[in-house]
Enzyme design. Structure first.
Site: not given
Length: 529
Positions: A235, A339, A341-342, A408, A428
């Protein structure tokens, strides 16, 4: 003779003065030693019949803090074993002159024993040779020839990837794969696992091999690849870290923040949840590490040079992907969050759940929970919130969101393999830490309406409210570990102060719940100390 008598008298007076001075010095030393002993804060009072705890802080000069839980009906007065959890002189000496963060993580509340994972408690397991043979036909074995020790091999050096020969031995696995193999029913990672630091270093230092735009979501994000076959979710920086969200903007109208993703990971870890994948900040070169290596035509056609001479791009997404909302380097350097990743959904499917306290995402309509103060009564009767830990899991997430002012949170995810008996993924978090000057009490609606909270969560919150472990202090120290902290602090002092203010609000809400209800605390500590 009179002269001799005068001299003798003066000698006596001088001797008495010396003795008096010595006694005063001894008394001063004794008083100083008394002042340096532990100072116990008075317990908080409550008229609730449920169990409550109060915390005590030690004088920093003695390098010792005693956390005591002394409410009238407290659970911890029952056994000496449980008292050790909240009276731990031996853990606190690291506070003075050393790391508060280390002292916090050494506290028993951050080292509660977990059950030994059984076979079904691991998300992924490496197949042994015997397991592989059981699932292979004789024809496949014949075609592959003699078995080798490697489960997976690659020599695709021409594509930029490293040569790999992974076996069932953990030491042959790259950090991101060890992270995947360490996920259990109860948490994403073990904070004490040395591989966690290797994962963050991997994200911060690995050469970027490729970058494409990730599908889904409303704002621009990229998927970057590394030579060891690892990937990360990127991001970009969209606005300065100190820019506060305009008060006239709705919660769904703001940019996502790269530093919010980083700070959310650190806060989640400080709360003892361990439910956010590792996130690291990094400076990338927009030209050499995105534009020159991308194979995404949708992305590549959006690059341009701004009038200021900065290389910019805007991608293709639902919101804020236009030349009017570009992502720009300075002139080529760009701050990003990466981040971990899963595991791929084909290996570890995840289920998405609509949050019962989801907002309406409308400029004028309210959600049902905003109009009905008894809304939680119906939630408690609805699966999966009518049994197990799902409700207190959701309230953990609400506490996290309130502390970082994240409105959010419309959905959450769990791993399908574990059914309803597992933790929630806190994914997120880009819209967190938008405002420091204003709190949003509606985020705490699950806690306020249900009046239910985990004991371990409540005790950690009380611990983080003490001067020796103040949340803003340990958060500041934790964020210094991130590479982008060398550029500028990840959170401003205003945001750090807001954490302390909001923590006090959470504790007041719990206190109010205990005043009106008898069954507020869900005990997940009994039997673990």
């Amino acid at each position: 003779m009179r002269q001799n008598l005068g001299r003798s008298t003066r000698s006596i007076y001088l001797g008495l003065a010396c003795v008096s001075l010595t006694l005063h010095l001894l008394l001063a030393l004794f008083c100083l030693s008394v002042l340096q002993t532990v100072c116990v804060l008075p317990p908080s009072s409550s008229s609730s019949s449920s169990s409550r705890s109060s915390s005590s802080a030690a004088s920093p000069s003695h390098n010792s803090t005693v956390l005591q839980h002394t409410s009238r009906n407290t659970l911890y007065e029952s056994t000496e074993r449980q008292k050790k959890l909240i009276s731990v002189d031996e853990v606190i000496p690291g506070v003075k002159g050393h790391s508060k963060l280390e002292a916090l993580f050494a506290h028993p509340l951050y080292n509660l024993p977990h059950p030994e994972p059984q076979e079904d408690d691991w998300l992924l397991r490496v197949k042994t040779k015997e397991d592989a043979k059981d699932t292979r036909s004789e024809e496949e074995e014949w075609e592959d020839g003699a078995a080798t020790d490697s489960n997976w091999q690659s020599a695709s050096e021409e594509q930029g990837y490293d040569k790999a020969g992974w076996t069932s031995a953990a030491e042959t696995h790259p950090p991101w794969l060890r992270f995947h193999l360490g996920i259990t029913r109860w948490r994403l990672y073990d904070r004490k696992d040395p591989n966690l630091r290797q994962v963050t270093q991997h994200l911060a230092n690995q050469r970027v091999l490729g970058a494409v735009q990730k599908t889904g979501g409303t704002q621009l994000k990229l998927l970057v690849s590394f030579p060891d076959y690892g990937q990360a979710l990127l991001k970009p920086m969209r606005q300065s870290r100190g820019a506060e969200t305009d008060l006239n903007l709705f919660y769904f109208s703001d940019f996502e923040r790269h530093n919010a993703e980083i700070a959310a990971f650190h806060l989640d870890r400080l709360l003892g949840f361990n439910r956010i994948p590792p996130v690291v900040g990094r400076l990338l070169n927009v030209t050499t590490e995105i534009q020159d290596i991308t194979s995404d035509h949708r992305l590549s056609r959006t690059f341009f040079t701004s009038p200021a001479g900065n290389l910019c791009f805007y991608g293709d997404c639902e919101y804020y992907c236009s030349p009017e909302h570009p992502v720009c380097g300075r002139p080529h350097a760009l701050e990003v969050s990466l981040a971990a990743m899963l595991p791929d959904l084909s290996l570890a499917p995840r289920r998405s759940w609509r949050s019962p306290w989801r907002r309406s995402y409308s400029h004028s309509k309210q959600a049902q929970w905003e109009k009905d103060s008894t809304y939680c009564d119906s939630v408690k009767q609805t699966p999966p919130y009518n049994q197990g830990t799902r409700l207190v899991d959701l309230i953990d997430m609400a506490v996290l969101d309130f502390l970082m002012n994240n409105m959010d949170r419309h959905h959450y995810e769990t791993f399908e393999k574990f059914g309803n008996e597992t933790f929630l993924l806190h994914l997120d978090n880009g819209r967190a830490f938008g405002r420091h000057s204003r709190d949003e009490p509606s985020i705490l609606a699950p806690l306020q309406q249900c009046c239910r909270i985990r004991r371990s969560t409540l005790l950690r919150l009380r611990l983080l409210s003490l001067p020796a472990f103040r949340l803003s202090s340990v958060m500041r120290e934790s964020l210094r570990e991130d590479p982008l902290a060398d550029v500028a602090p990840l959170l401003s002092e205003h945001h750090l102060s807001a954490l302390d203010r909001r923590l006090s609000t959470v504790l007041r809400v719990v206190h109010s719940c205990q005043h009106h209800h008898s069954d507020v605390v869900y005990d997940d500590v009994e039997g673990r100390v």
